[in-house]
Design a protein around this motif. Sequence first.
Motif, PDB file in Angstrom:
ATOM      1  N   GLY A  60       0.669  -1.193  -0.104  1.00  0.00           N
ATOM      2  CA  GLY A  60      -0.254   0.270  -0.081  1.00  0.00           C
ATOM      3  C   GLY A  60       0.602   0.843  -0.217  1.00  0.00           C
ATOM      4  O   GLY A  60       0.507   2.227  -0.459  1.00  0.00           O
ATOM      5  N   GLN A 160      -7.786   1.526   3.993  1.00  0.00           N
ATOM      6  CA  GLN A 160      -8.275   1.491   5.152  1.00  0.00           C
ATOM      7  C   GLN A 160     -10.425   1.241   4.695  1.00  0.00           C
ATOM      8  O   GLN A 160     -10.774   1.273   5.540  1.00  0.00           O
ATOM      9  N   SER A 181      -4.033  -0.720   0.033  1.00  0.00           N
ATOM     10  CA  SER A 181      -3.589  -2.289   1.209  1.00  0.00           C
ATOM     11  C   SER A 181      -3.730  -2.975   0.794  1.00  0.00           C
ATOM     12  O   SER A 181      -5.197  -3.452   0.701  1.00  0.00           O
TER      13      SER A 181
HETATM   14  C1  LIG Z   1      -2.462   0.255   6.186  1.00  0.00           C
HETATM   15  C2  LIG Z   1      -1.689   1.655   5.502  1.00  0.00           C
HETATM   16  C3  LIG Z   1      -0.895   2.143   4.546  1.00  0.00           C
HETATM   17  C4  LIG Z   1       0.330   1.215   3.913  1.00  0.00           C
HETATM   18  O1  LIG Z   1      -0.403   0.182   3.367  1.00  0.00           O
HETATM   19  P1  LIG Z   1       1.451  -1.302   3.379  1.00  0.00           P
HETATM   20  O2  LIG Z   1       0.860  -2.542   2.791  1.00  0.00           O
HETATM   21  O3  LIG Z   1       1.370  -2.187   4.891  1.00  0.00           O
HETATM   22  O4  LIG Z   1       3.169  -0.439   2.923  1.00  0.00           O
HETATM   23  C5  LIG Z   1      -0.843   3.381   3.886  1.00  0.00           C
HETATM   24  N1  LIG Z   1      -2.724   3.862   4.433  1.00  0.00           N
HETATM   25  C6  LIG Z   1      -3.026   3.865   5.595  1.00  0.00           C
HETATM   26  C7  LIG Z   1      -4.341   4.701   5.350  1.00  0.00           C
HETATM   27  C8  LIG Z   1      -3.036   2.675   5.656  1.00  0.00           C
HETATM   28  O5  LIG Z   1      -3.777   2.314   6.948  1.00  0.00           O
END
Ligand SMILES: *Cc1c(COP(=O)(O)O)cnc(C)c1O
Length: 374
Positions: A60, A160, A181
């Motif tokens: 993500g 999210q 993500s």
């Molecule tokens: C989890 C998350 C990310 C990053 O995602 P990853 O897959 O862990 O790199 C970015 N923004 C928000 C709001 C998140 O909750």
Amino acid sequence: MTTYVWNYLAEYESEREDILEAVDQVFRSGRLVLGDSVQGFEREFAAYLGAGHCVGVDNGTNAVKLALEAVGVTRGDEVITVSNTAAPTVVAIDEIGAVPVFVDVRADDYLMDVGQVEAAITPRTRAIVPVHLYGQCVDMAPLLRIAAKHDLRIVEDCAQAHGARAGGRTAGTFGDAAAFSFYPTKVLGAYGDGGAVVTADAGVEAALRRLRYYGMEKTYYVVRTPGHNSRLDEVQAEILRRKLTRLDGYVKQRREVARRYAEGLAGLCGDGGLELPVVAPGNEHVYYVYVVRHSQRDRIIEALAERHDISLNISYPWPVHTMSGFAHLGVPRGALPVTERLAGQIFSLPMYPSLEPALQDRVIDALHDVIRTL
Ligand SMILES: *Cc1c(COP(=O)(O)O)cnc(C)c1O
């Protein structure tokens, strides 16, 4: 200490055959990277959201980063976002040399206060990253008007908010691009890392496909502008395809957990009491995190641990602008009063689809005990 913040093992037991079959299917396909499963998932996820195109990426954080690059954000550009978010939102902006500029959040739903965005725009502003935090959409209609008026790009952080909707539109279909993500805890989670960017713009899609593949035009194997290696893994894509067919079911289970909290905790609310999530009109919340608020948060957390052996998470205890790693941004304490106050008052209750009612009742009962005797 009992921590049942998140646990995927019960879900794995019920989906084990399907997951292992996905792994075997990929291993037997003879194509381990960017094969049929990534292509299939991209097609199916775009269709699920009602988005034009989907490009699978490795996580993500890189989804946010590649999306910003694909819409034209470069070194030195300012990007308006919030400090009440998961740090990776800001890490991604910072990593490409862009400058995160923070606006405060609203005191009721803890999401970007869109009313503050216009005052934060400068001649160097290039993009806005609204974060659909906890599973609920930012107020997008006024934000889209501001972006159009000032010719700014919008990259939604949907990490999210898989399946969340506002005014009948799905999160990820409002902006120029949107980042997802598939980190295992997320509403749609892989069995490892994964991410995706969706966009309605074929030019942005083509840029994303180059950026995740060294910057190459795959057909010619020529790098025109340097990129990254940020491919979505074939095995995770096949697992995601199968879990996508169950996403509506997971969301339904999350909403049922939320309903039971609202019912069980109603007696603790009102006048200086516990504050439960506020759902803005027209919003369909997917409850990635169930965030509550109380002015005596630290005492509650302590008593839950001591008297009830319950340990809870906080999303998030430190606003990003107060983290030492972002000291170079020079945002002083006090600059974002709502965000800073919230960080000392919010905490998260256990929330995942397979959360057993008995465990949930234990948390509800413990909260009654602890708050009654504050
Ligand atoms: C989890 C998350 C990310 C990053 O995602 P990853 O897959 O862990 O790199 C970015 N923004 C928000 C709001 C998140 O909750």
